[in-house]
Design a protein around this motif. Structure first.
Motif, short mmCIF file in Angstrom:
data_model
loop_
_atom_site.label_atom_id
_atom_site.label_comp_id
_atom_site.label_asym_id
_atom_site.label_seq_id
_atom_site.Cartn_x
_atom_site.Cartn_y
_atom_site.Cartn_z
N SER A 307 37.45 40.82 56.41
CA SER A 307 38.43 40.01 56.75
C SER A 307 37.59 38.56 55.81
CB SER A 307 38.78 39.84 58.17
OG SER A 307 38.62 41.15 59.06
N ILE A 308 37.25 37.72 55.75
CA ILE A 308 36.32 36.67 54.68
C ILE A 308 36.97 37.03 53.72
CG2 ILE A 308 34.83 35.03 54.14
CD1 ILE A 308 33.91 35.55 56.77
N LEU A 309 36.39 38.68 53.33
CA LEU A 309 36.36 38.44 52.28
C LEU A 309 37.91 38.76 51.25
CD1 LEU A 309 34.50 39.07 49.00
CD2 LEU A 309 34.91 41.89 49.92
N VAL A 310 38.71 39.43 51.59
CA VAL A 310 39.80 39.79 51.53
C VAL A 310 40.87 37.89 51.10
CG1 VAL A 310 42.16 40.35 52.21
CG2 VAL A 310 40.26 41.57 52.30
N ALA A 311 40.53 37.62 52.24
CA ALA A 311 41.28 36.20 52.60
C ALA A 311 40.86 35.76 51.73
CB ALA A 311 40.73 35.11 54.09
N LEU A 312 39.73 35.65 50.83
CA LEU A 312 38.90 34.82 49.71
C LEU A 312 39.61 35.78 48.65
CD1 LEU A 312 34.95 34.70 50.55
CD2 LEU A 312 36.76 32.81 50.40
N CYS A 313 39.48 36.79 48.70
CA CYS A 313 40.55 37.52 46.93
C CYS A 313 41.92 37.04 46.95
CB CYS A 313 40.47 39.08 47.79
SG CYS A 313 38.40 39.39 47.12
N LEU A 314 42.96 37.04 48.26
CA LEU A 314 43.75 36.89 47.94
C LEU A 314 43.77 34.56 47.69
CD1 LEU A 314 47.22 36.68 49.03
CD2 LEU A 314 46.83 36.03 51.10
N LEU A 315 42.73 34.03 48.46
CA LEU A 315 42.63 32.76 47.27
C LEU A 315 42.98 32.73 46.07
CD1 LEU A 315 43.22 29.29 48.83
CD2 LEU A 315 40.71 30.08 49.56
N ASN A 404 50.60 43.89 47.27
CA ASN A 404 51.78 42.73 46.52
C ASN A 404 50.80 42.21 45.61
OD1 ASN A 404 52.85 41.81 49.07
ND2 ASN A 404 54.35 42.14 47.37
N MET A 405 49.52 41.93 45.58
CA MET A 405 48.16 41.38 44.69
C MET A 405 48.12 41.96 43.68
SD MET A 405 45.25 40.80 47.38
CE MET A 405 44.27 39.70 46.46
N PRO A 406 48.59 41.74 42.31
CA PRO A 406 48.28 42.38 41.30
C PRO A 406 47.78 42.95 40.87
CG PRO A 406 49.66 39.98 41.36
CD PRO A 406 48.67 40.40 42.05
N SER A 407 48.03 44.40 40.26
CA SER A 407 46.83 44.87 40.00
C SER A 407 45.53 45.20 38.89
CB SER A 407 47.10 46.98 40.44
OG SER A 407 47.68 46.41 38.85
N GLU A 408 46.16 44.33 38.23
CA GLU A 408 45.33 44.00 37.37
C GLU A 408 43.90 42.75 37.51
OE1 GLU A 408 48.97 41.66 36.26
OE2 GLU A 408 48.22 43.72 37.50
N TYR A 409 43.90 42.33 38.09
CA TYR A 409 42.55 41.48 38.91
C TYR A 409 41.98 42.18 39.33
CZ TYR A 409 46.67 38.00 37.12
OH TYR A 409 47.59 37.37 36.54
N VAL A 410 41.03 41.42 39.23
CA VAL A 410 39.71 42.26 39.26
C VAL A 410 39.44 41.86 41.73
CG1 VAL A 410 37.06 41.84 39.64
CG2 VAL A 410 38.11 42.23 37.93
N ALA A 411 40.05 40.64 41.44
CA ALA A 411 40.09 40.12 42.88
C ALA A 411 40.97 41.37 43.91
CB ALA A 411 40.64 38.08 43.19
N SER A 412 42.24 41.63 43.32
CA SER A 412 43.22 42.18 43.51
C SER A 412 41.89 43.58 43.91
CB SER A 412 44.01 42.58 43.12
OG SER A 412 45.02 41.42 42.40
N LYS A 413 41.38 44.52 42.62
CA LYS A 413 40.77 45.91 43.09
C LYS A 413 40.09 45.26 44.86
CE LYS A 413 41.63 46.86 38.87
NZ LYS A 413 41.34 48.09 37.53
N ILE A 414 39.47 44.14 44.65
CA ILE A 414 38.77 44.37 45.49
C ILE A 414 39.37 44.25 46.48
CG2 ILE A 414 36.89 42.30 46.43
CD1 ILE A 414 35.48 41.83 43.96
#
Length: 541
Positions: A307-315, A404-414
């Motif tokens: 949960s924390i990882l996904v929230a950080l990826c969004l930020l 909704n997170m752009p697929s080209e970003y590494v954080a989105s894939k994570i």
């Protein structure tokens, strides 16, 4: 001489007669003793046969579900090491935790109790334990369940609580703002306060009788067998619906990674969402067949990290990858507010496990503090994700912000892959309480056959797939679960049981508070359920 001979003969006859009498008396005495021993053995056998039916009757009279505590203890049996900032300067190592993780004795079986005025759990050490015919680990083929731990520290209990609360509902909070508007965040605060309060009420209910250990126990003590069965059924339906949500979530996120995937075979065309729903089901199926769920229990404890990882990826995507934040949206949308209420209600529905967390604590008196810390953390996470997600994507926000997170970003894939892998570890643990409750109802001959158990679990897994394919609408299904089930489990039932168990001991303020919570729960449940069902019917049609 004649007299002397006659006297000797007489003495000889007397001696022989005496021996015969003694022998006859001894033989009679042995026969009598044998009869007495035989009678005592008959009495012992009759007592043994007389006591065995009563014990079997006890075993048969134990209310269903017998396996609830064992199955739900999986969520608290394998806890993380102590956290220094919560407990103190010392940090308990993983090795020391693993060495003590299996010291808790098995929970004592339930006793027969018709009046419900006596404890549900036997506390007399001289009383022989009642053999549970269907819920024993060896007979349920769940022998690999990790034994529950009764020495959880404060920090471990907090992490258990956060792990239960910070689940898949976190993904949908931005969508909830889209539906209800910015002012709908008020309900996120209200439900956090109400659900934390009802969690404390469950603690008071558990302490009202020394035998109460689980949520169904509380229902039985308050409303008899009907209360136990009703609460258990609602809890199991909620778990089943969560498994459906796992399938939908995995298929949605995989479809976002591979949108061009499809299968056409023999005139049947399957879109990417359907293909990955079937694929996800086939992947989780072997985990449901496992006898030893200890590893999954360890891995599912990483839900907090996920949960924390996904929230950080969004930020990260919003700030570093410069997607940016764009204020938009309405202040309040009364038309769709019911969907928001259901989603927020789902986010705080962890009450099915709260009694198990309380029972596993080293210091149960600190349970209210555990709830407060857990709910504050969950509220901060949900609020932060909801605000950031909606500011980033606005009215185009999907039911899960990872879509909704752009697929080209590494954080989105994570973030996306995290939401694919995390349900793989939780699906089997969520479905196992349901399978164990069904296996209790099997005859002993079939219960010993593991093939029958595999068949039941396989049917359950594919039934969740069928439901997920029929209603593949993540947010609406979540709103329905939150309105129909979470309101009952988290708001209405705790207050109702509390009023019944502690009647005559409560102040007017406590009674008024419970009535207020019940009223809010009933209104939200009725309105939200009707709205969600209407939406689902419109989507399916």
């Amino acid at each position: 001489m004649v007299f002397e001979s006659t006297r000797r003969k007489g003495m000889k006859v007397d001696e022989e007669l005496g021996r015969d009498l003694v022998d006859e008396w001894n033989s009679d005495d042995e026969e009598n003793q044998a009869k007495i021993i035989g009678e005592n053995e008959d009495e012992t056998e009759s007592e043994a046969t007389g006591s065995s039916p009563s014990q079997s009757d006890k075993a048969m009279d134990i209310p269903w579900p017998q396996s609830y505590r064992q199955s739900m203890d999986m969520y608290t049996s394998v806890t993380p090491p102590s956290v220094s900032f919560l407990r103190g300067p010392s940090l308990t190592g993983v090795s020391s935790f693993l060495s003590t993780a299996y010291k808790r004795p098995q929970p004592q079986p339930l006793e027969r109790d018709s009046s419900l005025s006596k404890p549900l759990i036997s506390e007399d050490p001289t009383t022989p334990p009642v053999k549970l015919s269907a819920s024993t680990y060896s007979k349920l083929s769940i022998s690999g369940l990790p034994p529950p731990q009764e020495q959880c520290s404060f920090s471990q209990s907090v992490i258990n609580g956060i792990n239960i609360l910070c689940g898949i509902g976190l993904l949908t909070t931005p969508y909830a703002i889209k539906e209800g508007g910015w002012l709908s965040l008020i309900f996120l605060v209200i439900f956090a306060f109400f659900c934390c309060y009802t969690g404390v009420l469950l603690k008071e209910c558990l302490e009202s009788s020394p035998g109460l250990k689980t949520y169904p126990d509380i229902g039985q003590a308050a409303f008899g067998l009907a209360g136990r069965l009703g609460i258990a059924i609602f809890l199991y339906v909620e778990l089943y619906a969560s498994c459906v949500e796992y399938i939908i979530m995995m298929s949605d996120n995989l479809a976002s990674l591979f949108p061009d995937t499809y299968i056409s075979l023999a005139g049947i065309h399957l879109e990417s969402h359907q293909v990955f729903a079937i694929t996800s089901t086939l992947i989780v199926l072997p985990t449901v067949w496992l006898k030893n769920l200890s590893l999954l229990s360890y891995l599912s404890g990483g839900g907090v990290v996920a949960s924390i990882l996904v929230a950080l990826c969004l930020l990260w995507v919003g700030v570093v990858d410069q997607v940016g934040f764009h204020p938009s949206g309405t202040a309040l949308d009364l038309t769709n507010l019911s969907v928001t209420i259901g989603i927020f209600g789902f986010s705080y529905a962890g009450h099915s496990v709260f009694p198990n967390i309380y029972s596993s604590m080293k210091e149960p008196s600190r349970f209210p503090s555990v709830l407060i810390v857990s709910f504050i953390f969950c509220f901060i996470m949900c609020t932060g994700v909801a605000i950031c997600g909606f500011l980033m994507f606005g009215d185009s926000i999907e039911s899960q912000f990872t879509l909704n997170m752009p697929s080209e970003y590494v954080a989105s894939k994570i973030a996306v892959w995290t939401m694919v892998v995390n349900p793989l570890t939780k699906y089997a643990l969520t479905l196992t309480p349901i399978t164990m409750s069904i296996e209790e109802l099997l005859p002993q001959a079939q219960l010993r056959s593991y093939s029958v158990v595999l068949l039941i679990r396989t049917i359950l897994v594919f039934s969740t797939l069928a439901v997920a394919l029929t209603v593949p609408f993540f947010a609406i299904v979540m709103a329905l679960i939150g309105s129909l089930l979470a309101m009952l489990i988290a708001l209405i039932f705790p207050c109702a049981c509390y009023l019944k168990l502690l009647r005559g001991k409560l102040t007017k303020l406590k009674i008024a508070s419970c009535i207020l919570v019940i009223s809010v729960g009933l209104v939200c449940s009725c309105v939200g359920t009707y709205s969600s069902i209407t939406r689902l019917a419109g989507k399916i049609a």
